[in-house]
Structure formats: C-alpha cells, structure tokens
Design a protein around this motif. Structure first.
Motif, PDB file in Angstrom:
ATOM      1  N   GLY A   2      21.406  44.658  41.681  1.00  0.00           N
ATOM      2  CA  GLY A   2      20.277  44.122  40.936  1.00  0.00           C
ATOM      3  C   GLY A   2      20.633  42.992  40.008  1.00  0.00           C
ATOM      4  N   THR A   3      21.678  42.229  40.319  1.00  0.00           N
ATOM      5  CA  THR A   3      22.086  41.133  39.449  1.00  0.00           C
ATOM      6  C   THR A   3      22.763  40.067  40.290  1.00  0.00           C
ATOM      7  N   SER A   4      23.253  39.022  39.629  1.00  0.00           N
ATOM      8  CA  SER A   4      23.925  37.928  40.323  1.00  0.00           C
ATOM      9  C   SER A   4      25.425  37.984  40.062  1.00  0.00           C
ATOM     10  N   TRP A   5      26.173  37.198  40.832  1.00  0.00           N
ATOM     11  CA  TRP A   5      27.605  37.105  40.587  1.00  0.00           C
ATOM     12  C   TRP A   5      28.056  35.668  40.749  1.00  0.00           C
ATOM     13  N   SER A   6      29.199  35.359  40.119  1.00  0.00           N
ATOM     14  CA  SER A   6      29.744  34.016  40.232  1.00  0.00           C
ATOM     15  C   SER A   6      31.263  34.089  40.276  1.00  0.00           C
ATOM     16  N   LEU A   7      31.867  33.083  40.899  1.00  0.00           N
ATOM     17  CA  LEU A   7      33.316  33.030  41.034  1.00  0.00           C
ATOM     18  C   LEU A   7      33.795  31.609  40.819  1.00  0.00           C
ATOM     19  N   GLN A   8      34.728  31.457  39.887  1.00  0.00           N
ATOM     20  CA  GLN A   8      35.444  30.204  39.724  1.00  0.00           C
ATOM     21  C   GLN A   8      36.884  30.466  40.154  1.00  0.00           C
ATOM     22  N   ALA A 142      36.614  43.501  44.013  1.00  0.00           N
ATOM     23  CA  ALA A 142      36.599  42.133  44.522  1.00  0.00           C
ATOM     24  C   ALA A 142      37.817  41.351  44.026  1.00  0.00           C
ATOM     25  N   ALA A 143      38.194  41.575  42.762  1.00  0.00           N
ATOM     26  CA  ALA A 143      39.356  40.881  42.203  1.00  0.00           C
ATOM     27  C   ALA A 143      40.634  41.285  42.932  1.00  0.00           C
ATOM     28  N   GLU A 144      40.768  42.564  43.225  1.00  0.00           N
ATOM     29  CA  GLU A 144      41.964  43.027  43.937  1.00  0.00           C
ATOM     30  C   GLU A 144      42.003  42.457  45.356  1.00  0.00           C
ATOM     31  N   TRP A 145      40.851  42.270  45.970  1.00  0.00           N
ATOM     32  CA  TRP A 145      40.816  41.646  47.295  1.00  0.00           C
ATOM     33  C   TRP A 145      41.316  40.208  47.203  1.00  0.00           C
ATOM     34  N   LEU A 146      40.858  39.470  46.182  1.00  0.00           N
ATOM     35  CA  LEU A 146      41.307  38.091  46.007  1.00  0.00           C
ATOM     36  C   LEU A 146      42.816  38.026  45.776  1.00  0.00           C
ATOM     37  N   LEU A 155      38.164  33.371  37.860  1.00  0.00           N
ATOM     38  CA  LEU A 155      37.285  34.075  36.925  1.00  0.00           C
ATOM     39  C   LEU A 155      36.115  34.604  37.734  1.00  0.00           C
ATOM     40  N   LEU A 156      35.948  35.924  37.714  1.00  0.00           N
ATOM     41  CA  LEU A 156      34.891  36.579  38.490  1.00  0.00           C
ATOM     42  C   LEU A 156      33.926  37.252  37.527  1.00  0.00           C
ATOM     43  N   GLU A 157      32.636  37.052  37.761  1.00  0.00           N
ATOM     44  CA  GLU A 157      31.596  37.601  36.868  1.00  0.00           C
ATOM     45  C   GLU A 157      30.502  38.262  37.691  1.00  0.00           C
ATOM     46  N   VAL A 158      30.112  39.462  37.280  1.00  0.00           N
ATOM     47  CA  VAL A 158      28.999  40.173  37.896  1.00  0.00           C
ATOM     48  C   VAL A 158      28.087  40.680  36.786  1.00  0.00           C
ATOM     49  N   GLY A 159      26.930  40.090  36.650  1.00  0.00           N
ATOM     50  CA  GLY A 159      25.956  40.549  35.658  1.00  0.00           C
ATOM     51  C   GLY A 159      26.501  40.684  34.251  1.00  0.00           C
ATOM     52  N   GLY A 160      27.384  39.791  33.855  1.00  0.00           N
ATOM     53  CA  GLY A 160      27.913  39.828  32.494  1.00  0.00           C
ATOM     54  C   GLY A 160      29.223  40.563  32.333  1.00  0.00           C
ATOM     55  N   GLU A 161      29.716  41.216  33.380  1.00  0.00           N
ATOM     56  CA  GLU A 161      31.043  41.830  33.357  1.00  0.00           C
ATOM     57  C   GLU A 161      32.009  40.833  33.994  1.00  0.00           C
ATOM     58  N   LEU A 162      33.144  40.561  33.328  1.00  0.00           N
ATOM     59  CA  LEU A 162      34.021  39.503  33.793  1.00  0.00           C
ATOM     60  C   LEU A 162      35.472  39.960  33.869  1.00  0.00           C
ATOM     61  N   ARG A 163      36.195  39.358  34.820  1.00  0.00           N
ATOM     62  CA  ARG A 163      37.638  39.549  34.916  1.00  0.00           C
ATOM     63  C   ARG A 163      38.279  38.193  35.190  1.00  0.00           C
ATOM     64  N   GLY A 164      39.241  37.842  34.344  1.00  0.00           N
ATOM     65  CA  GLY A 164      39.941  36.581  34.507  1.00  0.00           C
ATOM     66  C   GLY A 164      41.390  36.816  34.890  1.00  0.00           C
ATOM     67  N   GLU A 165      41.857  36.101  35.893  1.00  0.00           N
ATOM     68  CA  GLU A 165      43.247  36.200  36.345  1.00  0.00           C
ATOM     69  C   GLU A 165      43.885  34.818  36.284  1.00  0.00           C
ATOM     70  N   GLY A 166      45.109  34.774  35.787  1.00  0.00           N
ATOM     71  CA  GLY A 166      45.824  33.508  35.738  1.00  0.00           C
ATOM     72  C   GLY A 166      45.203  32.528  34.753  1.00  0.00           C
ATOM     73  N   ILE A 167      45.222  31.239  35.104  1.00  0.00           N
ATOM     74  CA  ILE A 167      44.739  30.192  34.210  1.00  0.00           C
ATOM     75  C   ILE A 167      43.900  29.180  34.990  1.00  0.00           C
ATOM     76  N   ARG A 168      43.232  28.332  34.225  1.00  0.00           N
ATOM     77  CA  ARG A 168      42.438  27.267  34.819  1.00  0.00           C
ATOM     78  C   ARG A 168      43.356  26.140  35.301  1.00  0.00           C
ATOM     79  N   PRO A 169      42.835  25.203  36.102  1.00  0.00           N
ATOM     80  CA  PRO A 169      43.671  24.093  36.569  1.00  0.00           C
ATOM     81  C   PRO A 169      44.255  23.239  35.439  1.00  0.00           C
ATOM     82  N   ASP A 170      43.557  23.213  34.278  1.00  0.00           N
ATOM     83  CA  ASP A 170      44.064  22.406  33.165  1.00  0.00           C
ATOM     84  C   ASP A 170      45.083  23.153  32.307  1.00  0.00           C
ATOM     85  N   GLY A 171      45.475  24.348  32.741  1.00  0.00           N
ATOM     86  CA  GLY A 171      46.468  25.107  31.992  1.00  0.00           C
ATOM     87  C   GLY A 171      45.891  26.000  30.911  1.00  0.00           C
TER      88      GLY A 171
END
Length: 289
Positions: A2-8, A142-146, A155-171
């Motif tokens: 019942g919500t959206s998700w996003s992945l960077q 989903a994060a473990e699959w990645l 950075l993975l987000e599902v309806g306001g719950e987030l998990r970040g792994e590693g760093i962005r391209p800019d460090g």
C-alpha cells in the motif's frame, strides 16, 4: 504494502528494479493481511491450536516479532490482528462506529513458534498482524538481494523506511531528513545512512476520526484500545530495517518516558516526539556528538 518505493544505486546491475520488486512481492505474498491467499491470511483462518508450516522468510519475521515482544514487555504484540480488523485498520476496511468493548488483555492472544519446522500456531484469541515489522523486513530482503548481486552503494526506501549501504558517488554518505509531526517545534534531523537503517512510526498520519476524536492506529495490548500516551512520532536507527521498524512500533506504544528507558536498556538510537517535547536515547545522543 500500500505504498511506494524508491532506489538510488551506484552502478546498478541489469534487472535491479525487477529484483527489488520481486523481494517485495515475496513479502506481500507471505505476510500481507490484505491478500486473502497470503500465508498470514491462511494461517489466521486455520484452526486455533494447529501447527501451520511457514516459509523461511515468514518464520524469520515472526521470530523477530516475538523477540521484540519479549524485550519490550509486550508493547509490541504481533497477535493483534483481530483488533486491527475490528477498528477498521485491516483488510475489511474503515468502520462506521467505534467498537464498544474490545475486552483488552482479557483475551488469550498467543503465537507459538517452532524454529525447527519452521511452523507456528495460535491461540483462539490471536490473529497474526505483522504490519508493524514486515515493511522493514521487505527493505532488508531487497537490500540483501542487491548486496548478493555485488551492489555495494545504494539507498532503498519503502514508505518512509530506509536503508543506506556504502556511499554516494561524491563520497558523501546517504543523507536523509527525518520528517517531524506538523505540530512539533523540533527541527528535522539529518541522518547519515552509511550501512544503517531508519524507521519512523508516526501516529499523526494514520488513524481514525469519529465524533470529533482522533484514534491512533497503534494499539496498547494491555487495554485493547488505541494508545493515548501523546506520542506522535518515534524514529529508530538500526543496522536492520526490520528491527528499526518493529522497535519504532514498540516504543510508540510504551510512551515517551518508558520508551526511552527501554531504548536505553536495549542500546537503541531512538527519538520520541510527544506533544511539544522531544525525548532522545543515550545512543541517539552519542550519535549527535
């Protein structure tokens, strides 16, 4: 869910979106109370007292839910499915009238778990509801699959719950802002999610309004009624998004003082907003330093 998700994601592999969606679909197929043929829905229709075999992912979430239930003194209760349905927060949809008598803690609500099966069984008064923890688990799955695909930075987000792994391209780490309740005179926190998850339980977004009164979607297992402790938002940081999700729910039910005391006991980084006050745990304060 019942919500959206996003992945960077940095250097995404082919089929990354499909793989993430497949992980979420697996969680829904097993643990959704809105899907009539999910494992959870079929378990809730099964004969009380009979053992019911469940998939490994389902068993993992049930075990975590029962662990948090025990560690929180019962504030997190995965057996409240009948209550959430009765109050209009389940698959049956909204209600017209507020329930008069929910009998509170007088009902025997119990889920037994056999890890060797894995299998579960319920008492007659129990109906499983994993909505306070399953979404966080979906993020983890989903994060473990990645990670298994060799993806290290996302950075993975599902309806306001987030998990970040590693760093962005800019460090830089994956920076996210914690949304505060509209009435809270507290500036939003900016968090660095470097191999870290965050979950927020907000009572100001979802609830039931009848007769000029707002009823929370979070229930006190002791009374069988929506909480009235003044908590409007709880945010928890944890390596596991599932644990962050479940503990945010538990601390919401416990209330500001008892919630922060339990967070300190469990060494959780937590922030509770109640009324116009902010309460933070020792671990949260140490992260500020």
């Amino acid at each position: 869910m019942g919500t959206s998700w996003s992945l960077q994601v940095v250097s995404p592999p082919a089929g990354a979106s499909d793989g993430v969606q497949a992980a979420f679909d697996r969680v829904v197929a097993q643990m959704s109370q809105w899907e009539a043929e999910s494992d959870l829905s079929r378990f809730n229709r099964a004969v009380p007292g009979a053992w019911y075999s469940v998939p490994g992912e389902f068993a993992h979430v049930v075990a975590a839910a029962l662990e948090i239930s025990s560690a929180s003194g019962g504030a997190f209760d995965p057996c409240l499915g009948a209550l959430t349905e009765r109050w209009g927060f389940g698959s049956a949809g909204p209600i017209d009238r507020i329930p008069v008598d929910t009998t509170g803690g007088a009902i025997d609500r119990r889920i037994d778990f056999d890890a060797a099966g894995p299998r579960i069984r319920r008492s007659e008064g129990a109906a499983l509801d994993l909505s306070g923890i399953a979404k966080g688990y979906g993020v983890d799955l989903a994060a473990e699959w990645l990670l298994a695909q060799g993806v290290r930075h996302f950075l993975l987000e599902v309806g306001g719950e987030l998990r970040g792994e590693g760093i962005r391209p800019d460090g830089e780490p994956w920076w996210v802002d914690v949304e505060m309740p509209p009435s809270a005179p507290v500036a939003p926190y900016r968090l660095a999610l470097h191999d870290l998850s965050v979950a927020t339980s907000g009572n100001y977004r979802r609830g039931l309004a009848r007769g000029g009164q707002h009823y929370s979607h979070s229930f006190d297992p002791k009374t069988g009624r929506p909480i009235v402790n003044g908590v409007s938002s709880v945010t928890v940081l944890h390596r596991s998004c599932m644990m962050a999700d479940g503990w945010a729910t538990a601390l919401t039910v416990l209330g500001p003082q008892a919630g922060i005391a339990r967070a300190d006991e469990q060494q959780l980084a937590a922030c509770v907003i109640a009324g116009d006050r902010e309460y933070i745990s020792r671990a949260w304060r140490e992260m500020l330093d």
